[in-house]
Design an enzyme around this catalytic site. Structure first.
Site, PDB file in Angstrom:
ATOM      1  CG  HIS A 103      -1.924  -1.148   1.205  1.00  0.00           C
ATOM      2  ND1 HIS A 103      -2.946  -1.281   0.290  1.00  0.00           N
ATOM      3  CD2 HIS A 103      -2.016  -2.243   2.019  1.00  0.00           C
ATOM      4  CE1 HIS A 103      -3.631  -2.391   0.534  1.00  0.00           C
ATOM      5  NE2 HIS A 103      -3.083  -2.991   1.562  1.00  0.00           N
ATOM      6  CG  ASP A 160      -4.942  -1.168   4.412  1.00  0.00           C
ATOM      7  OD1 ASP A 160      -4.402  -0.735   5.433  1.00  0.00           O
ATOM      8  OD2 ASP A 160      -5.413  -2.314   4.323  1.00  0.00           O
TER       9      ASP A 160
END
Length: 351
Positions: free
Chosen positions: A96, A268
């Site tokens: 991420h 995220d």
């Protein structure tokens, strides 16, 4: 190949990258597998379970990183782990990086090759993200139902209502894997569910699932209009590899009723709701304008046994491929590379 599995150190993260049965396949294929002591304990797997099938249990994260070529994790390396990473490491985990600029720079400085689970794409799907998204979607509704309870600061609304008692109103933004699972769970609990998306096929699919699901195009005005009557808002917008766009701004949140709840699964990737800020399971919620927000960055970590089993099942074929010298013949793995030789490789991260 020498494959290392460190213990996850993110707050209250109980998952392990591979369960013993998956490791057994790697050992049978001639690979050396190392796991940090107690790495599987919160998922219900003990060191002895790994040792019984030929995995070497090492006492520390440092020992794992020193012994392995392929580093296999669930969540991204935290700051205290960066010193263990080397340029010759192949790192495979959820990254991420669009929402983790400091980590992205650190990986560039180290010079290793880093492949993100969330950027592995095959047949227009994200196979490694899919099971975790399904879990996060279902958890979002379960957790949201709890947050609506009065002792949790909620309005005191029962999701499915009762005779002479109103049903809860749930809005889900994004009808991908996480959003659809959240909507189906809310529908099964009896709530009035409205799902927003921009893809007609997804909207048609959601509309056909149940009579208490309404699927609408994600016009800004339509979302703005419904939020004052919304008890639970779930954000589930994903743009693969990129930071999530803000679909709901502060002003829209301020129109929601006191005691309503927001859960942003997209946290995220930075979150699709402007008022989102990352939290952990230690302190999972905060309030903004009397609206409870839940934005834990590792939602599936709350159900580590189920999550680890599901992740292992989809992960093992890719680990087997990475353990071969010709792994670059697999286009999904090559396209999933985020950082390599000090450079940002994935197109979504260059945007």
């Amino acid at each position: 190949m020498r494959i290392g599995i460190p213990r996850e150190i993110k707050t209250l993260e109980g998952r392990v990258a591979l369960i013993p049965a998956a490791c057994a396949d790697l050992v049978a294929n001639g690979h050396e597998v190392f796991i940090e002591t107690d790495a599987g304990i919160l998922s219900g797997y003990h060191d002895e379970d790994y040792q019984a099938i030929g995995v070497q249990v090492l006492p520390s994260a440092r020992a794992i990183y020193e012994s392995a070529q392929l580093i296999l994790k669930v969540k991204e390396p935290l700051g205290s782990e960066w010193e263990f990473l080397r340029a010759d490491h192949l790192l495979f985990c959820f990254l991420h990086l669009a929402a983790e600029q400091e980590l992205m720079q650190a990986l560039q400085n180290i010079g290793l090759t880093a492949i993100g689970f969330e950027t592995i794409e095959k047949n227009n799907e994200l196979p490694l993200l899919k099971p975790m998204s399904m879990i996060a979607g279902r958890l979002a509704t379960q957790i949201g139902a709890t947050l609506l309870m009065q002792p949790q600061g909620g309005q005191g609304v029962l999701m499915g209502g009762l005779g002479a008692g109103v049903r809860g109103n749930v809005v889900v933004i994004g009808a991908g894997m996480a959003g659809s699972q959240a909507a189906l769970m809310a529908s099964a609990m009896g709530a009035n569910v409205t799902v927003f998306d921009t893809q007609w096929e997804r909207l048609q699919d959601m509309q056909s699932q149940a009579n208490n699901i309404t699927a609408l195009y994600a016009y800004n005005e339509s979302i703005k209009e419904i939020l004052p009557q919304t008890d639970l808002l779930i954000g589930a917008v994903l743009v693969m590899g990129q930071r999530a766009p803000h679909v709901v701004d502060k002003a829209m949140i301020e129109t929601m009723q006191a005691g309503s709840a927001v859960i942003d699964i997209s946290v995220d990737q930075g979150g699709c709701i402007e008022t989102t800020k990352p939290t952990t399971y230690a302190i999972p919620t905060y309030t903004y304008h009397d609206v409870t927000h839940f934005a834990v960055t590792n939602m599936p970590g709350a159900v580590p046994r189920t999550a680890s089993q599901a992740l292992s099942a989809v992960l093992l074929p890719y680990v087997n491929q990475l353990a071969q010298d010709n792994w670059r013949d697999n286009p999904a793995l090559v396209q999933g590379i985020n950082v390599e030789n000090g450079k940002i490789v994935h197109p979504a991260l260059k945007a």
